[in-house]
Design an enzyme around this catalytic site. Structure first.
Site, PDB file in Angstrom:
ATOM      1  N   ASP A  98       1.269  -1.288   0.594  1.00  0.00           N
ATOM      2  CA  ASP A  98      -0.085  -0.053   0.391  1.00  0.00           C
ATOM      3  C   ASP A  98       0.579   1.014  -0.151  1.00  0.00           C
ATOM      4  O   ASP A  98       2.018   1.049   0.244  1.00  0.00           O
ATOM      5  CB  ASP A  98      -0.770   0.225   1.128  1.00  0.00           C
ATOM      6  CG  ASP A  98      -2.508   0.572   0.512  1.00  0.00           C
ATOM      7  OD1 ASP A  98      -2.456   1.549  -0.261  1.00  0.00           O
ATOM      8  OD2 ASP A  98      -3.472   0.716   2.325  1.00  0.00           O
ATOM      9  N   PHE A 132      -1.723   0.835  -5.585  1.00  0.00           N
ATOM     10  CA  PHE A 132      -0.249   0.900  -5.540  1.00  0.00           C
ATOM     11  C   PHE A 132      -0.024  -0.947  -6.414  1.00  0.00           C
ATOM     12  O   PHE A 132       0.514  -0.849  -6.766  1.00  0.00           O
ATOM     13  CB  PHE A 132       0.216   0.388  -3.968  1.00  0.00           C
ATOM     14  CG  PHE A 132       1.464   0.011  -4.064  1.00  0.00           C
ATOM     15  CD1 PHE A 132       2.716   0.786  -4.205  1.00  0.00           C
ATOM     16  CD2 PHE A 132       2.028  -0.842  -3.110  1.00  0.00           C
ATOM     17  CE1 PHE A 132       4.230   0.236  -4.542  1.00  0.00           C
ATOM     18  CE2 PHE A 132       3.429  -1.649  -2.786  1.00  0.00           C
ATOM     19  CZ  PHE A 132       4.443  -0.809  -3.814  1.00  0.00           C
ATOM     20  N   SER A 167      -8.402   2.170  -4.075  1.00  0.00           N
ATOM     21  CA  SER A 167      -8.735   2.683  -2.946  1.00  0.00           C
ATOM     22  C   SER A 167      -7.895   4.125  -3.305  1.00  0.00           C
ATOM     23  O   SER A 167      -6.774   2.786  -4.600  1.00  0.00           O
ATOM     24  CB  SER A 167      -7.868   3.184  -1.590  1.00  0.00           C
ATOM     25  OG  SER A 167      -7.141   2.696  -1.496  1.00  0.00           O
ATOM     26  N   ALA A 208      -8.767   6.403  11.006  1.00  0.00           N
ATOM     27  CA  ALA A 208      -8.042   5.955  11.447  1.00  0.00           C
ATOM     28  C   ALA A 208      -7.449   4.582  10.686  1.00  0.00           C
ATOM     29  O   ALA A 208      -7.737   4.447   9.349  1.00  0.00           O
ATOM     30  CB  ALA A 208      -9.257   5.142  12.365  1.00  0.00           C
ATOM     31  N   THR A 213     -10.389  -4.030   6.653  1.00  0.00           N
ATOM     32  CA  THR A 213     -11.408  -3.502   5.373  1.00  0.00           C
ATOM     33  C   THR A 213     -10.836  -3.914   4.049  1.00  0.00           C
ATOM     34  O   THR A 213     -12.164  -4.131   3.415  1.00  0.00           O
ATOM     35  CB  THR A 213     -10.909  -1.833   5.778  1.00  0.00           C
ATOM     36  OG1 THR A 213      -9.310  -1.696   5.234  1.00  0.00           O
ATOM     37  CG2 THR A 213     -11.157  -0.995   7.223  1.00  0.00           C
ATOM     38  N   ASP A 215     -10.475  -7.426   2.947  1.00  0.00           N
ATOM     39  CA  ASP A 215     -10.732  -7.978   3.225  1.00  0.00           C
ATOM     40  C   ASP A 215     -12.389  -8.395   3.217  1.00  0.00           C
ATOM     41  O   ASP A 215     -12.905  -9.025   2.596  1.00  0.00           O
ATOM     42  CB  ASP A 215      -9.979  -9.309   4.608  1.00  0.00           C
ATOM     43  CG  ASP A 215      -9.387  -9.050   4.515  1.00  0.00           C
ATOM     44  OD1 ASP A 215      -8.546  -9.659   3.776  1.00  0.00           O
ATOM     45  OD2 ASP A 215      -8.500  -8.411   5.597  1.00  0.00           O
TER      46      ASP A 215
END
Length: 292
Positions: A98, A132, A167, A208, A213, A215
């Site tokens: 990431d 990424f 993302s 946070a 997340t 998965d």
């Protein structure tokens, strides 16, 4: 796997789980103990299923893996399962790394990349890389939405019908407090022509660091694409909205446990899955997707 399994069961799927690792807790904590499953052990578990003739599945979902031989064994198993059921859908979250503060780094051994690129992605039907990971798989950097769409086309060309970049660090039209995800579904129609549906989803950032997340996203996408097979827009809206409900509930609970002014710890930030059961079953659509 714990999160994925609970979610899929709540949404009505029968699940056989194989843990690639058996750890005391996830690796976001300061300490963990446990074992890593190797390819021989995976093969043995699969043989048990095969001997009982229960190796007929509609879906296979894979996530975090650390070992190249284990990953190669996954490919062998998926290919064999597809011979059993030609409609089987393989959903792969190619977990490799990431970006933090704009810099990407891998958190699995580097020799996993060629296995994902050359063996896994070609047999996958749905993949859910982050930006990424999409860049790693294609060898192309993404700076604009246009480049992201080109990278998704390259990923389609490698095999998968559905690609979702979960993302990215692209600038969201709604502003800096939003995170962009992009989806692309390529379907071959009966007359042989290809049709591509592309979407953008902007969801509010949550301040946070959560573990699991990705998965959750992959399992959720599996479930909602099953229920809406030809509508990536609706599947992604339900996926991202349910994610938001889970994350908002988790952060609220974590802050209450940590107390005023204290930063929540790993244990307090464990995703509130059971408490979110209603939101998982029937998410209130709070995040809309834009068709591109």
């Amino acid at each position: 796997n714990k999160y994925s399994c609970v979610l899929l069961q709540v949404l009505g799927f029968e699940v056989d789980t194989v843990n690639s690792v058996q750890f005391s807790n996830h690796t976001g904590y300061a300490h963990w103990k446990g074992q890593v499953l190797n390819s021989d052990e995976l093969h043995e578990l699969y043989e048990g299923l095969k001997l009982n003739k229960v190796n007929r599945y509609d879906y296979v979902l894979t996530g975090y893996t650390r070992d190249t031989s284990f990953l190669a064994m996954v490919v062998d198993i998926v290919q064999e399962l597809k011979q059993q059921n030609s409609n089987l859908v393989y959903v792969c979250d190619p977990v490799m790394g990431d970006k933090w503060n704009g810099e990407g780094s891998m958190y699995v051994p580097k020799d996993l990349l060629p296995v994902y690129r050359d063996k896994v992605v070609p047999v996958a039907d749905i993949i859910t890389p982050n930006q990424f990971e999409a860049e790693l798989l294609t060898g192309r950097k993404i700076h604009t939405e246009e480049e992201a769409l080109e990278v998704m086309d390259m990923l389609h060309a490698m095999g998968p019908e559905t690609v979702v970049i979960t993302s990215s660090d692209l600038q969201a039209p709604l502003g800096n407090d939003y995170l962009i995800a992009l989806g692309s579904h390529r379907k071959t129609k009966a007359d042989g022509t290809k049709m591509t549906q592309r979407i953008r989803v902007e969801s509010p950032k949550v301040d946070a660091v959560f573990v699991g997340t990705g998965d959750l996203f992959a399992a959720m996408l599996l479930a909602w694409t099953h229920k809406h097979p030809n509508n990536l827009k609706v599947a992604c809206e339900k996926t991202v909205s349910a994610m938001q409900h889970v994350l908002q509930r988790t952060i609220k609970s974590a802050k209450a446990q940590a107390g005023e002014g204290n930063k929540p710890n790993s244990a307090q930030l464990e995703l509130r899955m059971v408490q979110s059961k209603k939101d998982i079953e029937n998410p209130d659509i709070i995040v809309k997707a834009t068709v591109l």
